[in-house]
Design an enzyme around this catalytic site. Structure first.
Site, mmCIF file in Angstrom:
data_model
loop_
_atom_site.group_PDB
_atom_site.id
_atom_site.type_symbol
_atom_site.label_atom_id
_atom_site.label_comp_id
_atom_site.label_asym_id
_atom_site.label_seq_id
_atom_site.Cartn_x
_atom_site.Cartn_y
_atom_site.Cartn_z
ATOM 1 N N ASP A 132 0.848 -1.197 0.000
ATOM 2 C CA ASP A 132 0.000 0.000 0.000
ATOM 3 C C ASP A 132 0.884 1.248 0.000
ATOM 4 O O ASP A 132 2.044 1.201 0.437
ATOM 5 C CB ASP A 132 -0.858 0.047 1.275
ATOM 6 N N ARG A 183 -1.151 -0.452 -8.563
ATOM 7 C CA ARG A 183 -2.506 -0.051 -8.209
ATOM 8 C C ARG A 183 -2.534 1.482 -8.266
ATOM 9 O O ARG A 183 -1.677 2.145 -7.671
ATOM 10 C CB ARG A 183 -2.849 -0.522 -6.800
HETATM 11 P P1 FDA Z 1 -14.237 9.281 -5.084
HETATM 12 O O1 FDA Z 1 -13.814 9.657 -3.712
HETATM 13 O O2 FDA Z 1 -14.421 10.369 -6.093
HETATM 14 O O3 FDA Z 1 -15.562 8.439 -4.959
HETATM 15 C C1 FDA Z 1 -16.364 8.068 -6.077
HETATM 16 C C2 FDA Z 1 -17.668 7.513 -5.524
HETATM 17 O O4 FDA Z 1 -17.401 6.300 -4.833
HETATM 18 C C3 FDA Z 1 -18.316 8.395 -4.458
HETATM 19 O O5 FDA Z 1 -19.166 9.348 -5.033
HETATM 20 C C4 FDA Z 1 -19.054 7.398 -3.626
HETATM 21 O O6 FDA Z 1 -20.270 7.037 -4.275
HETATM 22 C C5 FDA Z 1 -18.164 6.212 -3.633
HETATM 23 N N1 FDA Z 1 -17.218 6.188 -2.484
HETATM 24 C C6 FDA Z 1 -15.910 6.510 -2.481
HETATM 25 N N2 FDA Z 1 -15.353 6.316 -1.260
HETATM 26 C C7 FDA Z 1 -16.356 5.871 -0.484
HETATM 27 C C8 FDA Z 1 -16.435 5.494 0.880
HETATM 28 N N3 FDA Z 1 -15.387 5.513 1.683
HETATM 29 N N4 FDA Z 1 -17.635 5.091 1.340
HETATM 30 C C9 FDA Z 1 -18.746 5.040 0.544
HETATM 31 N N5 FDA Z 1 -18.721 5.383 -0.763
HETATM 32 C C10 FDA Z 1 -17.555 5.793 -1.263
HETATM 33 N N6 FDA Z 1 -5.301 5.296 -0.817
HETATM 34 C C11 FDA Z 1 -3.999 5.501 -0.510
HETATM 35 O O7 FDA Z 1 -3.603 6.634 -0.257
HETATM 36 N N7 FDA Z 1 -3.119 4.441 -0.479
HETATM 37 C C12 FDA Z 1 -3.509 3.181 -0.787
HETATM 38 O O8 FDA Z 1 -2.677 2.253 -0.765
HETATM 39 C C13 FDA Z 1 -4.865 2.953 -1.118
HETATM 40 N N8 FDA Z 1 -5.311 1.705 -1.408
HETATM 41 C C14 FDA Z 1 -6.596 1.544 -1.907
HETATM 42 C C15 FDA Z 1 -7.009 0.292 -2.370
HETATM 43 C C16 FDA Z 1 -8.255 0.151 -2.954
HETATM 44 C C17 FDA Z 1 -8.678 -1.198 -3.465
HETATM 45 C C18 FDA Z 1 -9.120 1.286 -3.073
HETATM 46 C C19 FDA Z 1 -10.459 1.184 -3.747
HETATM 47 C C20 FDA Z 1 -8.731 2.502 -2.580
HETATM 48 C C21 FDA Z 1 -7.487 2.650 -1.971
HETATM 49 N N9 FDA Z 1 -7.077 3.870 -1.453
HETATM 50 C C22 FDA Z 1 -5.758 4.055 -1.123
HETATM 51 C C23 FDA Z 1 -8.074 4.950 -1.223
HETATM 52 C C24 FDA Z 1 -8.141 5.933 -2.373
HETATM 53 O O9 FDA Z 1 -6.988 6.736 -2.372
HETATM 54 C C25 FDA Z 1 -9.390 6.829 -2.260
HETATM 55 O O10 FDA Z 1 -9.319 7.563 -1.080
HETATM 56 C C26 FDA Z 1 -10.700 6.070 -2.281
HETATM 57 O O11 FDA Z 1 -10.686 5.044 -3.216
HETATM 58 C C27 FDA Z 1 -11.885 7.013 -2.636
HETATM 59 O O12 FDA Z 1 -11.692 7.540 -3.901
HETATM 60 P P2 FDA Z 1 -12.452 7.007 -5.200
HETATM 61 O O13 FDA Z 1 -11.416 6.718 -6.228
HETATM 62 O O14 FDA Z 1 -13.345 5.890 -4.906
HETATM 63 O O15 FDA Z 1 -13.233 8.269 -5.777
#
Ligand code: FDA
Length: 302
Positions: A132, A183
């Site tokens: 991560d 990732r």
């Molecule tokens: P965004 O925040 O724009 O969300 C898009 C939509 O997804 C939202 O409108 C909502 O509907 C839904 N959504 C998103 N987050 C949600 C939540 N917590 N609860 C409910 N709904 C939600 N970060 C990092 O700094 N280091 C890392 O190693 C990782 N590893 C990682 C692994 C995996 C498999 C994922 C999916 C994410 C991470 N992250 C991470 C977290 C990442 O940086 C980010 O904060 C989250 O994925 C939220 O961003 P989105 O890309 O989903 O988009």
């Protein structure tokens, strides 16, 4: 408004009183939506259920910023057991771990040795380990360790790049010659505007550019987002399905996860467990302040 709410939640996460309250009541209030339990046995049950639905998964023993060598030894021992139990049950589950959990804040060499021990154990079981990415202060060391492991011919290891950091396009270019398994995430930590895009729109644009470049540059990309416009963008780029997978968090958009599986895409659900779930939960709340309402509703319903 939600940018402000996000910052407020991340700042509150470090408040001792908020921490004490959440550690005491958070699991019962709804943290279980995002965390597969406090024990490995609980987590294995959840992981098996995800596999049964056609989802792949990774698991993480929650914890970070460890400051004692003994604790890192215990973490490594637990991860060995996790790998053994995954192999016994023939689950489609790999590991995702944090280098500060393996001792990066104590000594970079210690974190490297702990990682390499786990890579060996994983390789013997045909398994894979994702490192991560954590707060910006450890990005350099994390990428150094990833590169060192790859140069030592450990191929069952992947890295993470965060779109919100201005430095990431350069990091990506430096990694591409390694044919990395990357990732791509937006980034979950509270970072200053000197080093990270403060506006969500800019982060989304940066993500799109990185995604295009990583795929064009030959990386295998784990598109880790719940953002449907980025998922659509990945599909429109038209790469073969063995070049990428989608990844989402346990408890977040489960229907979308299953829709993608039904359409024939590989989807991996990041499914952490363990008693130290508090910082992880606070990052999930900050990503979507509406999640705070979810917890509060549970509180009022009691
Ligand atoms: P965004 O925040 O724009 O969300 C898009 C939509 O997804 C939202 O409108 C909502 O509907 C839904 N959504 C998103 N987050 C949600 C939540 N917590 N609860 C409910 N709904 C939600 N970060 C990092 O700094 N280091 C890392 O190693 C990782 N590893 C990682 C692994 C995996 C498999 C994922 C999916 C994410 C991470 N992250 C991470 C977290 C990442 O940086 C980010 O904060 C989250 O994925 C939220 O961003 P989105 O890309 O989903 O988009």
């Amino acid at each position: 408004m939600s940018e402000l709410a996000r910052k407020a939640i991340l700042a509150a996460a470090t408040d001792r009183r908020v921490g004490a309250f959440m550690r005491r009541y958070g699991m019962r209030l709804g943290a279980a939506r995002f965390v597969a339990g406090e024990t490995l046995d609980e987590a294995l049950g959840v992981l098996a259920q995800l596999n049964a639905k056609g989802l792949h998964a990774n698991t993480t023993l929650l914890g970070e910023d460890v400051t004692s060598r003994e604790e890192t030894a215990a973490v490594v021992a637990e991860y060995r057991t996790v790998l053994d139990r995954i192999a016994e049950r023939e689950l489609r589950v790999n590991l995702a771990l944090k280098l500060t959990h393996l001792g990066l804040l104590i000594d970079e060499e210690l974190a490297y040795e702990n990682l390499v021990a786990l890579l060996g154990h994983a390789a013997e079981r045909g398994n894979f380990v994702r490192i991560d990415m954590e707060h910006s202060s450890v990005v350099d060391a994390t990428l150094r360790i990833y590169r060192r492991a790859r140069e030592a011919r450990h191929d069952n290891v992947g890295a993470v790049l965060q779109a919100y950091l201005y430095r990431t396009p350069d990091d990506l270019e430096a990694l591409l010659p390694l044919a990395p398994n990357l990732r791509l995430v937006k980034g979950a930590y509270l970072e200053p505007p000197e080093i990270a895009y403060p506006r969500k729109g800019d982060v989304d644009d940066a993500y799109r550019r990185l995604l295009e470049r990583a795929l064009a540059g030959g990386a295998y990309v784990a598109v880790a987002t719940h953002d449907e416009s980025l998922i659509d963008c990945t599909m429109r780029l038209g790469y073969e399905r063995d070049r990428f997978e989608f990844q989402m968090l346990y408890g977040v958009r489960p229907r979308l996860q299953l829709d993608l599986v039904a359409r024939g895409f590989k989807v991996l659900v990041a499914t952490p467990y363990g008693p130290q779930w508090y910082p992880y939960l606070m990052r999930r709340l900050a990503e979507r302040p509406a999640n705070v309402l979810f917890l509060l509703r549970n509180l009022l319903a009691r």
